[in-house]
Design a protein around this motif. Structure first.
Motif, short mmCIF file in Angstrom:
data_model
loop_
_atom_site.label_atom_id
_atom_site.label_comp_id
_atom_site.label_asym_id
_atom_site.label_seq_id
_atom_site.Cartn_x
_atom_site.Cartn_y
_atom_site.Cartn_z
N LEU A 110 -0.20 19.00 9.10
CA LEU A 110 -1.35 18.66 10.03
C LEU A 110 -2.05 17.30 9.20
O LEU A 110 -2.26 16.16 9.95
CB LEU A 110 -2.25 19.62 10.18
N GLY A 111 -2.55 17.51 8.17
CA GLY A 111 -3.35 16.32 7.46
C GLY A 111 -2.58 15.02 7.08
O GLY A 111 -2.64 13.99 7.66
N TYR A 112 -1.35 15.50 6.42
CA TYR A 112 -0.33 14.10 6.22
C TYR A 112 0.06 13.51 7.23
O TYR A 112 0.14 12.28 7.40
CB TYR A 112 0.71 14.93 5.19
N ALA A 113 0.60 14.27 8.20
CA ALA A 113 1.26 13.66 9.43
C ALA A 113 0.42 12.80 10.33
O ALA A 113 0.60 11.73 10.76
CB ALA A 113 2.08 14.68 10.33
N THR A 114 -0.76 13.39 10.28
CA THR A 114 -1.85 12.85 11.27
C THR A 114 -2.40 11.51 10.71
O THR A 114 -2.57 10.19 11.14
CB THR A 114 -3.16 13.74 11.43
N ALA A 115 -2.64 11.54 9.24
CA ALA A 115 -2.84 10.28 8.70
C ALA A 115 -1.92 9.15 8.62
O ALA A 115 -2.29 7.97 8.69
CB ALA A 115 -3.37 10.66 7.26
N LYS A 116 -0.70 9.64 8.37
CA LYS A 116 0.53 8.71 8.43
C LYS A 116 0.83 7.94 9.77
O LYS A 116 1.11 6.68 9.61
CB LYS A 116 1.66 9.29 7.94
N ASN A 142 0.81 -1.32 0.17
CA ASN A 142 -0.17 0.08 -0.02
C ASN A 142 0.85 1.10 0.12
O ASN A 142 1.19 1.86 1.04
CB ASN A 142 -0.73 -0.07 1.18
N ASN A 143 1.33 1.56 -1.13
CA ASN A 143 2.24 2.65 -1.31
C ASN A 143 1.61 4.04 -1.88
O ASN A 143 1.84 5.18 -1.19
CB ASN A 143 3.13 2.36 -2.64
N VAL A 144 0.19 4.01 -2.21
CA VAL A 144 -0.31 5.27 -2.88
C VAL A 144 -0.86 6.10 -1.54
O VAL A 144 -1.36 5.39 -0.46
CB VAL A 144 -1.57 4.90 -3.69
N GLY A 145 -0.72 7.18 -1.86
CA GLY A 145 -1.13 8.24 -0.35
C GLY A 145 -0.42 9.51 -0.72
O GLY A 145 -0.09 9.96 -1.82
N GLY A 146 -0.42 10.26 0.49
CA GLY A 146 0.10 11.89 0.35
C GLY A 146 -1.07 12.74 0.64
O GLY A 146 -2.05 12.64 0.27
N THR A 147 -0.51 13.84 0.92
CA THR A 147 -1.49 15.05 1.01
C THR A 147 -0.55 16.60 1.10
O THR A 147 0.65 16.59 1.86
CB THR A 147 -2.21 15.13 2.46
N ALA A 148 -0.78 17.13 0.17
CA ALA A 148 -0.15 18.39 -0.04
C ALA A 148 0.04 19.46 1.51
O ALA A 148 -0.89 19.43 2.47
CB ALA A 148 -0.80 19.52 -0.85
N PRO A 149 1.13 19.92 1.88
CA PRO A 149 1.24 20.67 3.16
C PRO A 149 0.27 21.86 3.02
O PRO A 149 -0.20 22.58 1.86
CB PRO A 149 2.57 21.28 3.08
N ASP A 161 -10.54 18.36 4.88
CA ASP A 161 -9.20 17.94 4.67
C ASP A 161 -8.69 16.77 5.22
O ASP A 161 -8.04 16.05 4.88
CB ASP A 161 -8.26 19.27 4.58
N LEU A 162 -8.88 16.79 6.71
CA LEU A 162 -8.29 15.87 7.31
C LEU A 162 -9.23 14.36 7.04
O LEU A 162 -8.64 13.53 7.03
CB LEU A 162 -8.68 15.98 8.98
N ALA A 163 -10.32 14.48 6.78
CA ALA A 163 -11.17 13.20 6.40
C ALA A 163 -10.58 12.87 4.95
O ALA A 163 -10.47 11.68 5.01
CB ALA A 163 -12.50 13.66 6.26
N ASN A 164 -10.39 13.55 4.06
CA ASN A 164 -9.68 13.03 2.96
C ASN A 164 -8.49 12.60 2.93
O ASN A 164 -8.07 11.62 2.21
CB ASN A 164 -9.58 14.28 1.97
N ALA A 165 -7.43 12.98 3.92
CA ALA A 165 -6.09 12.65 3.93
C ALA A 165 -6.44 11.39 4.52
O ALA A 165 -5.54 10.51 4.37
CB ALA A 165 -5.48 13.55 4.82
N PHE A 166 -7.23 11.05 5.42
CA PHE A 166 -7.41 9.72 6.29
C PHE A 166 -7.68 8.90 5.21
O PHE A 166 -7.19 7.69 5.11
CB PHE A 166 -8.29 9.72 7.35
#
Length: 262
Positions: free
Chosen positions: A157-163, A93-100, A110-115
Motif C-alpha cells: 500500500l505505502g510503496y505502490a501509492t508513493a510510486k 532521483n533513484n533513492v526511495g522504497g518502502t518495506a511491504p 507510514d503513508l506520509a513517510n513513504a510519500f
C-alpha cells in the motif's frame, strides 16, 4: 551520426541511492556514455565501489555520504555537483522504497513517510537543481518509479501509492518545466538487485515470477541503466512527461506477499 545522440560527453549528473543496485548501475551507465557523476547514498564503502567503476569508465566521480531520507540533504546535492564539476545537466532521483506491510499495520504516518521518501526527497533535489539545469542545453530529469505504481499488490500500500504518485509527479513536473528541462521516469519491474535476494535464492519463486513475465526472465540492473542513458541523452530529446516501463512486458503483478486473510 545517429549513435552520437546517445553519448553524454561533457555532461554532469547527480544520481541518488547510487551505492548499489539500480543507482550504481545507472551511475556506471552514465559514465560509460561520458558523463561525470556525483553519487550519493548512506554507505561510503558502497559508494567507493561505484566511484571506482565510474573512474574505470574514464569519468570523474564525486562521493557524497548522506541520509537522503532528509529532503534537505538531497537538495544540497545540486550545489555540490556544480561546485565540483561547474555545471549540472542530469538528475536521477533513484533513492526511495518502502518495506511491504499488511494493510492494518500501515498507519497514516507510514503513508506520509513513504510519500516523503519516494516523492518529497526527489522534489527537494529537483527544486534546488532547476536554476542550474536551466543553464544546460540538454537538461534531463529521470525519476525511478516502479511497476507497482500501476499494479495493485498485496502489502504494498505505502510503496505502490508513493510510486504511483511519483509517476504522476513526473508528468506534472514535465509540464511545469518545459521546454527547457525534460522530466521522465522509469518504472522497473522485478530487477535482480539485493532487494530480490529472496527470489534469487528460491528456485520455485523465481521460476513463477519468470513465467509471469512475458519475456520469461527477471530484469538486470543494466536493463534499467540503458533506459536511463537513453532518457538522459539527446536521443530522447523529444520525450518529456513519459514513464518508460522496463518490466519485461508485464500486464499484471508478478510479485505477491503471502498474508492471511483479514
Amino acid at each position: 551520426m545517429l549513435m552520437d545522440r546517445f553519448g553524454l560527453p561533457g555532461r554532469v549528473a547527480v544520481v541518488t541511492g547510487a551505492g548499489r543496485g539500480l543507482g550504481a548501475a545507472i551511475a556506471r551507465g552514465l559514465a560509460d556514455a561520458g558523463a561525470e557523476v556525483l553519487i550519493a547514498a548512506r554507505t561510503e564503502s558502497d559508494l567507493a565501489v561505484t566511484a571506482e567503476a565510474v573512474r574505470q569508465a574514464g569519468s570523474a566521480a564525486e562521493i557524497v555520504v548522506a541520509d537522503l531520507s532528509d529532503p534537505e540533504n538531497a537538495a544540497a546535492l545540486a550545489d555540490r555537483a556544480v561546485e565540483r564539476f561547474g555545471r549540472l545537466d542530469i538528475v536521477v532521483n533513484n533513492v526511495g522504497g518502502t518495506a511491504p506491510k499488511p494493510f492494518l499495520d500501515t498507519t497514516a504516518d507510514d503513508l506520509a513517510n513513504a510519500f516523503v521518501f519516494n516523492v518529497g526527497t526527489g522534489h527537494a533535489l529537483l527544486r534546488a537543481a532547476v536554476p542550474h539545469l536551466l543553464r544546460s542545453d540538454g537538461a534531463s530529469v529521470i525519476n525511478i518509479s516502479s511497476a507497482m505504481g500501476r499494479f495493485p499488490g498485496r502489502a504494498f500500500l505505502g510503496y505502490a501509492t508513493a510510486k504511483a504518485a511519483l509517476s504522476h509527479y513526473t508528468r506534472t513536473a514535465a509540464a511545469d518545466l518545459a521546454p527547457k528541462i525534460r522530466v521522465n521516469a522509469i518504472a522497473p519491474g522485478a530487477i535482480l538487485t539485493s532487494a530480490l535476494d529472496v527470489v534469487a535464492g528460491n528456485e520455485a519463486l523465481r521460476t513463477a515470477m519468470e513465467q509471469a513475465t512475458p519475456l520469461r526472465r527477471l530484469g538486470d540492473p543494466d536493463d534499467v541503466a540503458a533506459a536511463a542513458v537513453f532518457l538522459a541523452s539527446p536521443a530522447s530529446g523529444y520525450l518529456t512527461g513519459k514513464v518508460l516501463e522496463v518490466d519485461g512486458g508485464l500486464t499484471a503483478p508478478n510479485l505477491t506477499i503471502p498474508l492471511p486473510d483479514l
